[in-house]
Design a protein around this motif. Structure first.
Motif, PDB file in Angstrom:
ATOM      1  N   VAL A 113       0.710  -1.135  -0.244  1.00 32.65           N
ATOM      2  CA  VAL A 113      -0.042  -0.123  -0.007  1.00 32.65           C
ATOM      3  C   VAL A 113       0.808   1.088   0.061  1.00 32.65           C
ATOM      4  N   LEU A 114       1.735   1.322   0.767  1.00 32.23           N
ATOM      5  CA  LEU A 114       2.854   2.613   0.994  1.00 32.23           C
ATOM      6  C   LEU A 114       3.475   2.516  -0.502  1.00 32.23           C
ATOM      7  N   ALA A 115       3.783   1.525  -1.410  1.00 25.93           N
ATOM      8  CA  ALA A 115       4.424   1.658  -2.683  1.00 25.93           C
ATOM      9  C   ALA A 115       3.369   2.150  -3.641  1.00 25.93           C
ATOM     10  N   VAL A 116       2.069   1.741  -3.245  1.00 27.82           N
ATOM     11  CA  VAL A 116       1.092   2.528  -4.398  1.00 27.82           C
ATOM     12  C   VAL A 116       1.138   4.006  -3.948  1.00 27.82           C
ATOM     13  N   VAL A 117       0.946   4.171  -2.911  1.00 25.88           N
ATOM     14  CA  VAL A 117       0.723   5.787  -2.141  1.00 25.88           C
ATOM     15  C   VAL A 117       1.955   6.592  -2.915  1.00 25.88           C
ATOM     16  N   GLU A 118       3.177   6.075  -2.699  1.00 21.35           N
ATOM     17  CA  GLU A 118       4.263   6.588  -3.037  1.00 21.35           C
ATOM     18  C   GLU A 118       4.386   6.821  -4.609  1.00 21.35           C
ATOM     19  N   ALA A 119       4.081   5.685  -5.266  1.00 21.79           N
ATOM     20  CA  ALA A 119       4.141   5.778  -6.802  1.00 21.79           C
ATOM     21  C   ALA A 119       3.155   6.748  -7.472  1.00 21.79           C
ATOM     22  N   SER A 120       1.867   6.736  -6.945  1.00 17.26           N
ATOM     23  CA  SER A 120       0.759   7.607  -7.378  1.00 17.26           C
ATOM     24  C   SER A 120       0.631   9.015  -6.841  1.00 17.26           C
ATOM     25  N   LEU A 121       0.938   9.420  -5.795  1.00 17.70           N
ATOM     26  CA  LEU A 121       0.772  10.740  -5.451  1.00 17.70           C
ATOM     27  C   LEU A 121       2.115  11.459  -5.167  1.00 17.70           C
ATOM     28  N   PRO A 122       1.965  12.631  -5.359  1.00 10.61           N
ATOM     29  CA  PRO A 122       3.226  13.580  -5.072  1.00 10.61           C
ATOM     30  C   PRO A 122       3.279  13.819  -3.674  1.00 10.61           C
ATOM     31  N   PRO A 123       4.400  13.792  -2.876  1.00  4.31           N
ATOM     32  CA  PRO A 123       4.862  13.888  -1.515  1.00  4.31           C
ATOM     33  C   PRO A 123       4.291  15.461  -0.976  1.00  4.31           C
ATOM     34  N   SER A 124       4.028  16.227  -2.101  1.00  2.46           N
ATOM     35  CA  SER A 124       3.485  17.554  -1.758  1.00  2.46           C
ATOM     36  C   SER A 124       2.138  17.518  -1.438  1.00  2.46           C
ATOM     37  N   ARG A 125       1.277  16.270  -1.735  1.00  2.07           N
ATOM     38  CA  ARG A 125      -0.097  16.150  -1.642  1.00  2.07           C
ATOM     39  C   ARG A 125      -0.241  15.235  -0.375  1.00  2.07           C
ATOM     40  N   VAL A 126       0.441  14.166  -0.734  1.00  2.00           N
ATOM     41  CA  VAL A 126       0.230  13.148   0.390  1.00  2.00           C
ATOM     42  C   VAL A 126       1.439  12.362   0.857  1.00  2.00           C
ATOM     43  N   ARG A 127       1.712  12.369   2.172  1.00  2.00           N
ATOM     44  CA  ARG A 127       2.992  11.736   2.761  1.00  2.00           C
ATOM     45  C   ARG A 127       2.502  10.242   3.415  1.00  2.00           C
ATOM     46  N   GLY A 128       3.019   9.197   2.943  1.00  2.00           N
ATOM     47  CA  GLY A 128       2.620   7.977   3.612  1.00  2.00           C
ATOM     48  C   GLY A 128       3.819   7.376   4.548  1.00  2.00           C
ATOM     49  N   ARG A 129       3.437   6.673   5.593  1.00  2.00           N
ATOM     50  CA  ARG A 129       4.600   6.296   6.580  1.00  2.00           C
ATOM     51  C   ARG A 129       3.940   5.102   7.103  1.00  2.00           C
ATOM     52  N   ALA A 130       4.707   4.061   7.624  1.00  2.00           N
ATOM     53  CA  ALA A 130       4.270   2.963   8.583  1.00  2.00           C
ATOM     54  C   ALA A 130       4.657   3.494   9.981  1.00  2.00           C
ATOM     55  N   VAL A 131       3.750   3.150  10.720  1.00  2.00           N
ATOM     56  CA  VAL A 131       3.806   3.220  12.299  1.00  2.00           C
ATOM     57  C   VAL A 131       4.027   1.764  12.896  1.00  2.00           C
ATOM     58  N   THR A 132       4.611   1.520  13.864  1.00  2.00           N
ATOM     59  CA  THR A 132       4.453   0.235  14.943  1.00  2.00           C
ATOM     60  C   THR A 132       3.892   0.604  16.245  1.00  2.00           C
ATOM     61  N   ARG A 133       3.413   1.760  16.548  1.00  2.00           N
ATOM     62  CA  ARG A 133       2.626   1.873  17.673  1.00  2.00           C
ATOM     63  C   ARG A 133       1.684   3.226  17.413  1.00  2.00           C
ATOM     64  N   PHE A 134       0.554   3.158  18.004  1.00  2.00           N
ATOM     65  CA  PHE A 134      -0.660   3.971  17.857  1.00  2.00           C
ATOM     66  C   PHE A 134       0.056   5.435  18.321  1.00  2.00           C
ATOM     67  N   GLU A 135       0.893   5.578  19.177  1.00  2.00           N
ATOM     68  CA  GLU A 135       1.258   6.816  19.767  1.00  2.00           C
ATOM     69  C   GLU A 135       2.115   7.498  18.761  1.00  2.00           C
ATOM     70  N   ASP A 136       2.772   6.827  17.746  1.00  2.00           N
ATOM     71  CA  ASP A 136       3.524   7.385  16.667  1.00  2.00           C
ATOM     72  C   ASP A 136       2.463   7.865  15.672  1.00  2.00           C
ATOM     73  N   ALA A 137       1.161   7.601  15.774  1.00  2.00           N
ATOM     74  CA  ALA A 137       0.028   8.211  14.671  1.00  2.00           C
ATOM     75  C   ALA A 137      -0.519   9.406  15.175  1.00  2.00           C
ATOM     76  N   PHE A 138      -0.375   9.723  16.465  1.00  2.00           N
ATOM     77  CA  PHE A 138      -1.258  10.613  17.116  1.00  2.00           C
ATOM     78  C   PHE A 138      -1.330  12.067  16.411  1.00  2.00           C
ATOM     79  N   ASP A 139      -0.282  12.343  15.560  1.00  2.00           N
ATOM     80  CA  ASP A 139      -0.141  13.624  14.758  1.00  2.00           C
ATOM     81  C   ASP A 139      -0.366  13.421  13.384  1.00  2.00           C
ATOM     82  N   ALA A 140      -0.940  12.128  13.051  1.00  2.00           N
ATOM     83  CA  ALA A 140      -1.297  11.724  11.572  1.00  2.00           C
ATOM     84  C   ALA A 140      -2.845  12.285  11.273  1.00  2.00           C
ATOM     85  N   ASP A 141      -2.699  12.777  10.062  1.00  2.00           N
ATOM     86  CA  ASP A 141      -4.344  13.156   9.702  1.00  2.00           C
ATOM     87  C   ASP A 141      -5.227  11.770   9.339  1.00  2.00           C
ATOM     88  N   VAL A 142      -4.677  10.505   8.839  1.00  2.00           N
ATOM     89  CA  VAL A 142      -5.470   9.411   8.615  1.00  2.00           C
ATOM     90  C   VAL A 142      -4.501   8.200   9.206  1.00  2.00           C
TER      91      VAL A 142
END
Length: 143
Positions: free
Chosen positions: A22-51
């Motif tokens: 899924v991250l590969a699809v996001v990175e290949a399809s959307l410019p980083p100026s619009r969407v930034r994808g990342r993996a997190v292993t703990r919920f706490e690391d996503a508290f600042d995410a939009d989604v």
């Protein structure tokens, strides 16, 4: 939401290959100026995410329900997206767990269209996303 849209995907032992795809699809399809994808292993690391996206199987349903409830308490502004086998087989149930959106089937085009709509401020408020056309995921490099 401000640009770039920050999309975190919860990475677990059980979904590591799905998250990489899924991250590969996001990175290949959307410019980083619009969407930034990342993996997190703990919920706490996503508290600042939009989604925060979850990919999970039906056997993980109760653990995901508990984690989602904790996330809603700790970071109520984070929007959530369900994907994976449970979201595909039981979309309405996944939505009832408290997700904002459910993305059944192959994530490719459906997820990209939804993230573009979110980044542009035109996304549906919540619900099950209509599956788009399936695309071969091997066209996206995993690393």
């Amino acid at each position: 939401m401000t640009l770039p849209l920050d999309v975190a995907l919860l990475l677990t032992q059980e979904n590591r290959t799905s998250v990489a795809a899924v991250l590969a699809v996001v990175e290949a399809s959307l410019p980083p100026s619009r969407v930034r994808g990342r993996a997190v292993t703990r919920f706490e690391d996503a508290f600042d995410a939009d989604v925060l996206g979850f990919s999970f199987c039906s056997g993980q349903r109760e653990a995901v329900r508990a984690a989602l409830a904790g996330l809603r308490t700790a970071a109520p502004r984070v929007k959530t997206l369900a994907g994976g086998p449970h979201a595909t087989a039981a979309s309405v149930d996944a939505l009832a767990l408290g997700f904002d959106w459910v993305c059944p089937g192959e994530a490719g085009p459906t997820l990209i269209e939804h993230l573009e709509a979110l980044a542009g401020g035109t996304a549906v408020a919540s619900g099950v996303l209509a599956p788009g056309r399936a695309e071969p995921l091997d066209r996206y490099p995993p690393w």
